[in-house]
Motif scaffolding. Sequence first.
Motif, PDB file in Angstrom:
ATOM      1  N   GLU A 195      34.083 101.640  38.126  1.00 18.25           N
ATOM      2  CA  GLU A 195      32.765 101.277  38.647  1.00 18.25           C
ATOM      3  C   GLU A 195      32.806 101.063  40.155  1.00 18.25           C
ATOM      4  O   GLU A 195      31.835 101.374  40.869  1.00 18.25           O
ATOM      5  N   ALA A 196      33.917 100.523  40.658  1.00 16.66           N
ATOM      6  CA  ALA A 196      34.037 100.288  42.101  1.00 16.66           C
ATOM      7  C   ALA A 196      34.281 101.579  42.869  1.00 16.66           C
ATOM      8  O   ALA A 196      33.826 101.733  44.005  1.00 16.66           O
ATOM      9  N   LEU A 197      34.997 102.523  42.250  1.00 20.95           N
ATOM     10  CA  LEU A 197      35.347 103.757  42.948  1.00 20.95           C
ATOM     11  C   LEU A 197      34.236 104.802  42.915  1.00 20.95           C
ATOM     12  O   LEU A 197      34.010 105.513  43.898  1.00 20.95           O
ATOM     13  N   ALA A 204      41.493  98.248  50.698  1.00 21.26           N
ATOM     14  CA  ALA A 204      42.027  98.689  49.404  1.00 21.26           C
ATOM     15  C   ALA A 204      41.255  99.888  48.886  1.00 21.26           C
ATOM     16  O   ALA A 204      41.844 100.856  48.376  1.00 21.26           O
ATOM     17  N   LEU A 205      39.939  99.840  49.027  1.00 17.48           N
ATOM     18  CA  LEU A 205      39.111 100.939  48.539  1.00 17.48           C
ATOM     19  C   LEU A 205      39.328 102.208  49.371  1.00 17.48           C
ATOM     20  O   LEU A 205      39.482 103.307  48.821  1.00 17.48           O
ATOM     21  N   HIS A 206      39.372 102.059  50.692  1.00 16.53           N
ATOM     22  CA  HIS A 206      39.603 103.222  51.557  1.00 16.53           C
ATOM     23  C   HIS A 206      40.961 103.861  51.264  1.00 16.53           C
ATOM     24  O   HIS A 206      41.090 105.096  51.248  1.00 16.53           O
ATOM     25  N   ALA A 207      41.988 103.042  51.061  1.00 19.64           N
ATOM     26  CA  ALA A 207      43.319 103.577  50.774  1.00 19.64           C
ATOM     27  C   ALA A 207      43.308 104.398  49.496  1.00 19.64           C
ATOM     28  O   ALA A 207      43.882 105.494  49.430  1.00 19.64           O
ATOM     29  N   THR A 208      42.645 103.886  48.471  1.00 22.49           N
ATOM     30  CA  THR A 208      42.587 104.590  47.189  1.00 22.49           C
ATOM     31  C   THR A 208      41.765 105.862  47.303  1.00 22.49           C
ATOM     32  O   THR A 208      42.159 106.930  46.821  1.00 22.49           O
ATOM     33  N   LEU A 209      40.609 105.767  47.962  1.00 25.25           N
ATOM     34  CA  LEU A 209      39.767 106.946  48.134  1.00 25.25           C
ATOM     35  C   LEU A 209      40.473 108.016  48.967  1.00 25.25           C
ATOM     36  O   LEU A 209      40.336 109.219  48.701  1.00 25.25           O
ATOM     37  N   ILE A 234      51.064 107.216  41.734  1.00 26.16           N
ATOM     38  CA  ILE A 234      50.818 105.884  41.184  1.00 26.16           C
ATOM     39  C   ILE A 234      50.628 104.942  42.371  1.00 26.16           C
ATOM     40  O   ILE A 234      51.511 104.849  43.232  1.00 26.16           O
ATOM     41  N   LEU A 235      49.480 104.273  42.411  1.00 26.75           N
ATOM     42  CA  LEU A 235      49.176 103.301  43.461  1.00 26.75           C
ATOM     43  C   LEU A 235      48.919 101.946  42.818  1.00 26.75           C
ATOM     44  O   LEU A 235      48.511 101.873  41.653  1.00 26.75           O
ATOM     45  N   PRO A 236      49.106 100.863  43.572  1.00 27.54           N
ATOM     46  CA  PRO A 236      48.587  99.583  43.071  1.00 27.54           C
ATOM     47  C   PRO A 236      47.077  99.688  42.874  1.00 27.54           C
ATOM     48  O   PRO A 236      46.391 100.332  43.668  1.00 27.54           O
ATOM     49  N   GLY A 237      46.574  99.080  41.825  1.00 24.58           N
ATOM     50  CA  GLY A 237      45.129  99.054  41.635  1.00 24.58           C
ATOM     51  C   GLY A 237      44.446  98.235  42.716  1.00 24.58           C
ATOM     52  O   GLY A 237      45.095  97.540  43.505  1.00 24.58           O
ATOM     53  N   LEU A 238      43.123  98.294  42.748  1.00 22.24           N
ATOM     54  CA  LEU A 238      42.373  97.590  43.800  1.00 22.24           C
ATOM     55  C   LEU A 238      42.661  96.095  43.790  1.00 22.24           C
ATOM     56  O   LEU A 238      42.878  95.487  44.852  1.00 22.24           O
ATOM     57  N   ASP A 239      42.685  95.483  42.599  1.00 19.65           N
ATOM     58  CA  ASP A 239      42.962  94.041  42.525  1.00 19.65           C
ATOM     59  C   ASP A 239      44.384  93.723  42.981  1.00 19.65           C
ATOM     60  O   ASP A 239      44.621  92.702  43.648  1.00 19.65           O
ATOM     61  N   LEU A 240      45.341  94.581  42.619  1.00 21.35           N
ATOM     62  CA  LEU A 240      46.728  94.354  43.033  1.00 21.35           C
ATOM     63  C   LEU A 240      46.884  94.445  44.546  1.00 21.35           C
ATOM     64  O   LEU A 240      47.629  93.667  45.152  1.00 21.35           O
TER      65      LEU A 240
END
Length: 247
Positions: free
Chosen positions: A219-221, A185-190, A145-151
């Motif tokens: 859509e962002a990912l 944020a995007l790199h961390a999630t990816l 579980i990660l914070p979402g991109l907006d969070l």
Amino acid sequence: MILCLDCGNTRIKWGLREGSDWCARGAFATTATLTTATVAELAAHLPADRMAAVTRVLGVNVAGPAVAAAIERGLGRSVQWLQASPHCCGVTNHYEQPAQLGADRWAALIGAWHLQQDACLVLSAGTATTIDVLDAGGGFQGGLILPGLDLMRSALARNTAQLPPQPGHYRMLPRNTQDAISSGALHATLGAIGRMYAHLAQMTAGPVPACLLSGGAAEALAPHLELPLRRVDNLALEGLAHLALAS
């Protein structure tokens, strides 16, 4: 006809299902005023001409008991709220305490297994991002579980004095602060997705596993995921619909 509800922290997603087809789907905001809304205000979010044909309502809710009560008041009927269990619809829950798994994740895993019937990575990108591993036998092996991109972006803006709240653009090598925050944020999630996928691929002897992706941030990912990808509008609703058909 079945009404399926996915009550999240940001949006309430709904779908009307008849047999194997969705007749209508939509979403509305999970606002602070939802719990005090009138029956008419709540009903306005759903197709009134079809509600009379609904014979059963199933849902998952992570927005709290007040939201659940408001939904039932607005519908004028009880909702069968799904809770995680050790086993359901071919999926085995290997959480240390199965009941502690979020109902939305459990429904998404059931939906993913029904659609894929094989090992897959189950990605739900909403207020939070969840990355769950489903093995080739339908076993939920665990997940993140990660914070979402907006969070992620808002946490930096809220907890630092000089980082801007304005969203930026994705860049491999950002050269301004807004882009650096959004890209970070995007790199961390990816990166988290890639690590979990590599682990799943290593433990899977059969075909290359797929990634099933749903949620408001999908859509962002999606453009940046270099993995076998299958987009699904709402995996939790798919899971609820399958549960209704199976029970």
